[in-house]
Design an enzyme around this catalytic site. Sequence first.
Site, short mmCIF file in Angstrom:
data_model
loop_
_atom_site.label_atom_id
_atom_site.label_comp_id
_atom_site.label_asym_id
_atom_site.label_seq_id
_atom_site.Cartn_x
_atom_site.Cartn_y
_atom_site.Cartn_z
N ASP A 1 91.83 -29.44 84.13
CA ASP A 1 92.17 -30.66 85.18
C ASP A 1 91.86 -29.85 86.35
O ASP A 1 92.06 -28.84 86.72
CB ASP A 1 93.83 -30.74 84.78
CG ASP A 1 94.08 -31.74 85.91
OD1 ASP A 1 94.04 -32.80 86.07
OD2 ASP A 1 94.74 -31.27 86.73
N GLU B 1 87.07 -31.16 84.46
CA GLU B 1 86.96 -32.22 85.26
C GLU B 1 86.13 -31.81 86.65
O GLU B 1 87.21 -31.07 87.18
CB GLU B 1 88.57 -32.71 85.42
CG GLU B 1 88.59 -34.20 86.20
CD GLU B 1 90.12 -34.29 86.53
OE1 GLU B 1 90.52 -35.67 86.66
OE2 GLU B 1 90.96 -33.49 86.77
#
Length: 704
Positions: free
Chosen positions: A349, A385
């Site tokens: 993330d 990401e």
Amino acid sequence: MTQTWPGSAYPLGATYDGEGTNFALFSESADAVDLCLFDESGTESRVRLQEVDAFVWHAYLPGVGPGQRYGYRVHGEYDPARGLRSNPNKLLLDPYAKATAGEIDWNQSLFSYDFDNPDERNDDDSAASMMLGVVVDDDFDWGDDRRPRIPYNRTVVYEAHVKGLTQLHPDIPEQDRGTYSGLAHPAIIDHLTRLGITTLELMPVHQFVNDSVLQEKGLSNYWGYNTIGFFAPHAGYSSRGAGSRGGRGEQVDEFKSMVRAMHAAGIEVILDVVYNHTAEGNHLGPTLSFRGIDNAAYYRLVEDDPQFYMDYTGTGNSFNVRHPHSLQLIMDSLRYWVTEMHVDGFRFDLAATLAREFFEVDKLATFFELVQQDPIVSQVKLIAEPWDVGPGGYQVGGFPPQWTEWNGKYRDTVRDYWRGEPSAIGEFAERLAGSADLYEGDGRRPVASINFVTAHDGFTLRDLVSYNEKHNEANGEDSQDGESHNRSWNCGVEGETDDPGILALRSRQQRNFLATLLLSQGVPMIAHGDELGRTQLGNNNVYAQDSELSWVHWDEADEELIEFTATLTRLRAEHPTFRRVRYFTGRPVTRGRGEPLPDIEWLTTEGGSMEEADWEAGFIKAAGVFLNGNGIRGRDARGGRITDRHALLYFNAAEDDVECTLPPEEYSARWSLEVDTAHGPDGDLAAGTTFTLVSRSLVLLLGD
């Protein structure tokens, strides 16, 4: 009295060896450290750690074993203006705890300052309100568990939420719904197998905290991007009640059992991990773990005013990837989940934050070097990401060669094309072919691109074709939260409708997106429930919605869409044409009989090659692409050359039907219809045949 031996400074955390447990905690800022043990009644006893080596405080306690609940109290300076936040009145969770018991009970005691006067220190004891670490036994019967080791070019990712996917499934026993055991149920595994899923990507399962702000609104941190324990599986997803204060770490074995069941079905498990920040928030956040242990080591502080935190994540703090012990924690955690929990990879993330050693995102950052050199972590799937909210944070195409990336440009381009945006076809062609413009320059291959149209963050696939605007009223933020530029199109009516024409168009658009995704070069990722026609009623930010709004409604499943998705994954698996390991060159391929043909060729609707003037003509609403089955570079498992049937894909994003003429016989004498998102051509078609490509539809044909 608890017997105490000196113990060892490594490994960090609580390590049970069959006769006792070694406890080790890093803190450079501590003057003293107390290990706090809690018995069945919750009574606390403290052990002062007398041994310290290289700022690691440690002791070995014979007779202490699995199920023992514990925490720490760290003594040292409390001077927030200098970035020092030690407070022994706050019970602290071990950053290396492998399991937790209990939940955070939000009140003033968890904070080291007074709510009415933030400049005053608050010395209320927080023990009664804190979750505890739990000693676990890593011994587990894995049987003959083997990692599936799915090659990237055969990978189909399914992003899922443990609770959201399983909570409403009628075939899962009630006590197992919303849990790791629910994921391991045959009903879920059979569904994933039917879909052709090879890799299950789980949204955060590291122990996370349910925010007090959300609880006060009657909401909760559903997504879980609020980590406090990077080694512990989230206790709330255990079917054995492990979230209670009396939990004994049962969630660890339950998680392992789930992984073992997935592996037995040939499905990989990868984790969405959040190493960019923690649940302790900004300078006004609670003192739960890292802040009280060594604030300056674990967090990026503002250099000229260290009472404040650098925030590249939008959560109040950023993990300090400049400090060796913070980096060690990340690497130890990754290695633990691979070696002890048998997971097959990670999706990071806001991964750009991990590359900010100084200010800018740096692909030569120490974190990437450590991953590259690690013999364990470097061998699993690593998905970034590739952005954060800091300056220069959008880094799609900017990660090192070992990494794959969520391709946000793929998502945006495919959405734009199918909603009819002008001048989208050129970039659409680039994305369909594997995004060489982003990845080829640094030696990566098409599989570096994790292609997706939808994910947990944003509209579901059904909502993408049903709403022009977000409808996030349930979140209590006046719909100010969530992305406003969704690149969506409601097909003429906002939200739910009974109009059969609009419903048919929406169904066709969903099929267009799925077909494009699964027939593109790269690695496709499907968001859970999209194949079922799942809706969130226009809410594009259900991070706080642990409710039927966000859960998958299996009783409302669109069976035709499920079968359509399964057909596409089956075609992808059977035909290497759609999962090439190298980029197209555009050059003619000489192999076997017949005229040399390019490995890829974009075609006009008249059946000829698209020329430069065609690309520059403006909005091209309909076009075709020829994929040469003889032009697949690489070798099969036996060293032979890979060949496949030629393929033709036609796309029509226009409002009107378009007449298309197939290319001449040298491409193929006959073409068989394999996929049609509308109801256009029927059966086999001869070379040069003209057929009607229905408005807003996609067709796939395979040659002889």
